[in-house]
Design an enzyme around this catalytic site. Structure first.
Site, short mmCIF file in Angstrom:
data_model
loop_
_atom_site.label_atom_id
_atom_site.label_comp_id
_atom_site.label_asym_id
_atom_site.label_seq_id
_atom_site.Cartn_x
_atom_site.Cartn_y
_atom_site.Cartn_z
N ARG A 260 -40.40 19.22 1.36
CA ARG A 260 -41.01 20.64 1.57
C ARG A 260 -40.21 21.38 2.98
NH1 ARG A 260 -47.39 19.38 0.00
NH2 ARG A 260 -46.85 18.64 -2.18
N ARG A 275 -46.59 15.76 9.49
CA ARG A 275 -45.77 16.88 8.85
C ARG A 275 -44.36 16.55 8.68
NH1 ARG A 275 -47.83 21.89 7.28
NH2 ARG A 275 -49.76 21.27 8.59
N GLU A 347 -55.22 15.66 5.57
CA GLU A 347 -55.29 15.56 3.96
C GLU A 347 -54.30 14.58 3.55
OE1 GLU A 347 -54.46 19.58 2.81
OE2 GLU A 347 -53.63 18.78 0.90
N SER A 350 -54.98 15.89 -2.84
CA SER A 350 -55.31 16.99 -3.37
C SER A 350 -55.48 16.81 -4.83
CB SER A 350 -54.37 18.00 -3.08
OG SER A 350 -54.87 19.22 -2.68
N ARG A 388 -49.01 10.70 5.85
CA ARG A 388 -50.31 10.66 6.66
C ARG A 388 -51.13 9.27 6.42
NH1 ARG A 388 -51.10 16.73 4.75
NH2 ARG A 388 -49.80 17.58 6.32
#
Length: 422
Positions: A260, A275, A347, A350, A388
């Site tokens: 990403r 991140r 997070e 998802s 994460r």
RNA sequence: GGAGGGUUAGGCUAACGGUAAGUCAGCGGACUUGAAAUCCGCCGGCUCCGAAAGGAGCCUUGGGGGUUCAAAUCCCUCACCCUCCGCCA
């Protein structure tokens, strides 16, 4: 992709959904193009019909050995007119397609309306956040002290927002991947190892394009994209397929790195694993009948939660509000695991139901037991994102001496090691 | 990277430039105590008409163009697959 007929008949709903998702759309443009398309189609159909009949007549005459040149010259102008209208029709259709491509999916009725962070709803929590009688360290300090990750080396060769795992850090990463894959396999998911680069169509099908092109790594020489999630290649497995009803539901799980660009995120979460431009993730993807998709969505979410529970990581389940839903999503739960060292929820998963939005683009359908052909519903969820989760794991299971206890579920994957010690 | 061959519906497979033929699977129906066999129909998409059942038309031979009254067929282009050569873990 939304169905044109649906858009035509539910203009208010489509407009409201776009507003709720903070998307700017041109409904007037779409509906007037749609009207023009249907008008042209009617016109061109009649002309084509006449031309086809004339052509058949030419054929008959020629076979009968008669002269058809008069009829041919008469029909030539009609044929030219058909060409003109077809060209116009193509133009209208491509403009229409372009506009409709930017229409986001409609949120499900039970999705709370609002914008993040206030609009999101915590629907349940699991586990007690650990209490420490010392100041818990952030994962990047733990990882450095324990020799698990070398951020400096990663920075030298690639830049910031990359991680380089070393020794037990690398093994921990691999152990987590194997643990999750094995777990999902036991739950009935078929393991997939897909391409990490995909073409433009695949990226469009799952809804990353056209809107998010700026957020993805692109290989210019081939017009490939590095996958931002395994959702893309795995959902595209059944592109253009008609599945049979008794195959459904189909469940896949896949481990892949995810790439990403995180454009615009510079200056945010610059330290540690929160991140990254590249992170590992185990993904789950489902194809099912429309009537089953919301039940399957709950099960998918529960399967993702099971990973966190087995890793003994406290988390909460957040139902995303309309303003936080992705472009293609109809309903989504985020799983947020507690990271005591950085003192926040991260997070790590998802779980989304896309209903038929992706299926329409993928052209993935199934034949019912009565022979009817219908679009499937697609779902996916992280089960779970690694970087994460590693952060939460290190921070949650740390001890005063700087060591980290490994959850029992993970030990078989690390030679029954009980703790990582300095 | 070079040369050649290929792509037809869920699978397989036909079609001198003349309007997509078959076959297997699947679904529905007939027959049957039931099943098999057999027979009939269905088994892509869009538009219009209709309350619906249904009907009419058009499109669909990997994608997109072009030639032609007419394209699976001829030409251009792109994608993918196969074979051989080159390169390569």
């Amino acid at each position: 992709m939304l169905d044109l007929k649906f858009i035509r008949e539910n203009r208010d709903l489509v407009e409201r959904a776009a507003r709720q998702k903070n998307a700017r759309v041109d409904l007037d443009g779409i509906l007037s193009l749609d009207e023009e398309r249907r008008r042209l189609l009617g016109e061109v159909d009649v002309l084509r019909h006449d031309r086809n009949r004339a052509s058949e007549e030419v054929n008959r005459l020629k076979k009968a050995g008669q002269d058809a040149s008069e009829l041919i010259s008469r029909v030539r102008s009609d044929a030219e007119r058909v060409k003109e209208l077809e060209a116009r029709l193509r133009e209208v259709e491509s403009k229409l397609f372009e506009l409709v491509s930017y229409l986001p999916n409609i949120p499900a009725p039970d999705v709370p309306e609002g914008n993040p962070p206030d609009g999101n709803v915590v629907v349940r929590s699991w586990g007690e956040p650990p209490r420490f009688d010392f100041k818990p360290l952030p994962h990047y300090e733990l990882a450095e002290r324990l020799g698990l990750i070398d951020f400096k080396a990663a920075g030298r060769m690639a830049g910031s927002f990359f991680a380089l795992y070393t020794g037990l850090g690398a093994r921990l990463e691999r152990a987590l991947i194997n643990f999750m894959l094995d777990r999902h396999r036991a739950e009935g998911y078929l393991e997939i190892a897909p391409p990490l680069m995909v073409n433009r169509r695949a990226m469009f099908n799952t809804g990353q394009l056209p809107k998010l092109e700026a957020d993805m790594y692109r290989v210019e020489s081939e017009d490939f994209f590095l996958i931002p999630t395994a959702e893309v290649p795995v959902t595209n497995i059944h592109q253009d397929a008609i599945l049979s009803e008794n195959q459904l539901p189909i469940r896949y799980t896949a481990f892949t790195p995810c790439f990403r660009l995180e454009a615009g995120a510079y200056g945010k979460d610059t330290r540690g694993l929160m991140r990254l431009h590249q992170f590992d993730k185990v993904e789950m993807v489902k194809f099912c009948r429309p009537e089953d998709s919301y039940a399957e969505h709950e099960k998918l979410t529960a399967d993702a939660e099971g990973v966190l529970q087995a890793l003994e990581l406290p988390y909460r389940v957040v139902l995303l509000c309309t303003g936080d839903l992705s472009f293609a999503g109809a309903k989504c739960y985020d799983l947020e695991a507690w990271a005591p060292g950085v003192d926040r929820f991260l997070e790590v998963s998802s779980c989304s139901n896309f209903e038929d939005f992706q299926a329409r683009r993928c052209n993935t359908r199934y034949r019912t037991r009565t022979g009817e052909v219908r679009l499937v519903h697609t779902l996916n969820g992280s089960g779970v994102a690694l970087a994460r989760t590693v952060a939460c794991l290190l921070e949650t299971h740390q001890r005063p001496d700087g060591s980290v206890v490994l959850p029992a579920a993970l030990r078989p994957y690390l030679d029954n090691l009980e703790a990582i010690t300095p």
